[in-house]
Enzyme design. Structure first.
Site, PDB file in Angstrom:
ATOM      1  N   GLU A  46       0.839  -1.024   0.032  1.00  0.00           N
ATOM      2  CA  GLU A  46      -0.033   0.732   0.149  1.00  0.00           C
ATOM      3  C   GLU A  46       0.836   1.583  -0.167  1.00  0.00           C
ATOM      4  O   GLU A  46       1.648   1.221   1.518  1.00  0.00           O
ATOM      5  CB  GLU A  46      -0.778  -0.192   1.245  1.00  0.00           C
ATOM      6  CG  GLU A  46      -1.362  -1.310   1.312  1.00  0.00           C
ATOM      7  CD  GLU A  46      -2.717  -1.191   2.774  1.00  0.00           C
ATOM      8  OE1 GLU A  46      -3.195   0.366   2.955  1.00  0.00           O
ATOM      9  OE2 GLU A  46      -3.279  -1.697   3.285  1.00  0.00           O
ATOM     10  N   ASP A  57      -5.679   6.955  10.924  1.00  0.00           N
ATOM     11  CA  ASP A  57      -3.833   7.121  11.054  1.00  0.00           C
ATOM     12  C   ASP A  57      -3.604   7.441  12.705  1.00  0.00           C
ATOM     13  O   ASP A  57      -4.454   8.811  13.006  1.00  0.00           O
ATOM     14  CB  ASP A  57      -3.405   8.387   9.976  1.00  0.00           C
ATOM     15  CG  ASP A  57      -4.087   7.380   8.950  1.00  0.00           C
ATOM     16  OD1 ASP A  57      -4.031   6.006   8.362  1.00  0.00           O
ATOM     17  OD2 ASP A  57      -3.617   7.825   7.579  1.00  0.00           O
ATOM     18  N   TYR A 171     -11.109  -5.157   4.001  1.00  0.00           N
ATOM     19  CA  TYR A 171     -10.441  -4.634   5.224  1.00  0.00           C
ATOM     20  C   TYR A 171     -10.603  -4.963   6.600  1.00  0.00           C
ATOM     21  O   TYR A 171     -11.525  -3.731   5.894  1.00  0.00           O
ATOM     22  CB  TYR A 171      -9.640  -3.007   4.542  1.00  0.00           C
ATOM     23  CG  TYR A 171      -8.211  -2.604   4.806  1.00  0.00           C
ATOM     24  CD1 TYR A 171      -7.826  -2.961   6.713  1.00  0.00           C
ATOM     25  CD2 TYR A 171      -7.343  -2.099   4.872  1.00  0.00           C
ATOM     26  CE1 TYR A 171      -7.115  -2.471   7.343  1.00  0.00           C
ATOM     27  CE2 TYR A 171      -5.905  -1.958   5.283  1.00  0.00           C
ATOM     28  CZ  TYR A 171      -6.112  -1.961   6.995  1.00  0.00           C
ATOM     29  OH  TYR A 171      -5.344  -1.746   7.064  1.00  0.00           O
TER      30      TYR A 171
END
Length: 260
Positions: A46, A57, A171
């Protein structure tokens, strides 16, 4: 079958997926580390397009994005670098970014440029599947896999919607929170994977918080792929790329052990 889907088509094989932020610590590091990851056992990489508000994040990737932006990294430069990287490796590349940079670039223009740059798929954490139909149509025409995320808190309706629309793999976010290294993974992770597995035909890959070979081994026993990012970035920050290669070798060994 797309190149991403083909990774999961090998009987008994568990995918090892790595994440790096494009342009951090430097452009040169990005160009060097992706071939290193591939040669040491990563099946997919990725490439994170840095964004000023990376809300999914944790501290490590937030910092990486901040300094990558200071280094002058733009979506256009990420596309140029992806094209250069794709000529050096034969594994699938995925852009992980947020919707704003893609929308600002232009959905059609960005997806066309991804195809020309050798990118195989997109992960956009802030794009919910019920708002993704336009981009799904465009990525479909461009032979890009649009990969959706599910969290442990996802309701059954959301799970079924993602299963209906995700391509490449799904995911699975291991924890409720943001990316980052963790000492342990939730005990209920297996139940979460099983809940999605009961309705999904796509491969299931787990990310967020996986930072040791032991954790990778545990995840690979219940999922089809393991995603590691923050720990790789931390090792890159030391300037010793050899340590990154050694770490990925350990991860690959641990993931492969799960089949024994």
């Amino acid at each position: 079958m797309t190149r991403i889907a083909s990774i999961f088509n090998r009987a008994g094989h568990r995918a090892l997926i790595a994440y790096v932020t494009v342009g951090y610590p430097s452009i040169e590091d990005t160009l060097k580390v992706v071939p290193l990851l591939a040669s040491n056992g990563c099946d997919i990489v990725e490439l994170g397009i840095p964004f000023s508000d990376p809300m999914a994040d944790g501290a490590t990737i937030q910092k990486a994005s901040f300094y990558a932006l200071k280094n002058g990294i733009t979506p256009k430069l990420c596309l140029d670098l992806a094209k250069e990287i794709s000529q050096k490796v034969d594994i699938p590349l995925i852009f992980m970014t947020y919707f704003n940079p893609v929308f600002s670039y232009g959905l059609e223009e960005f997806c066309d440029a991804c195809t020309r740059s050798g990118v195989d798929g997109l992960i956009i954490p802030d794009l919910p599947p019920d708002e993704g139909s336009q981009l799904e149509a465009i990525t479909g025409r461009c032979s890009l896999d649009l990969i959706y995320l599910l969290a442990p808190t996802s309701a059954e309706e959301r799970i079924r919607l993602v299963v209906e629309r995700a391509r490449g793999f799904i995911y699975l976010v291991s924890v409720t929170g943001v990316t980052g290294t963790r000492d342990s993974l939730p005990l209920e992770l297996g139940a979460f994977v099983s809940r999605v597995r009961s309705v999904a035909k796509q491969p299931l890959c787990v990310g967020f918080g996986i930072s040791t070979p032991g954790q990778a081994r545990r995840v690979s026993r219940i999922a089809d792929g393991v995603i590691v990012g923050s720990r790789i970035i931390q090792l890159m920050e030391t300037g010793d790329l050899a340590s990154v290669g050694n770490f990925v070798k350990e991860l690959r060994h641990a993931v492969d052990e799960s089949d024994r």
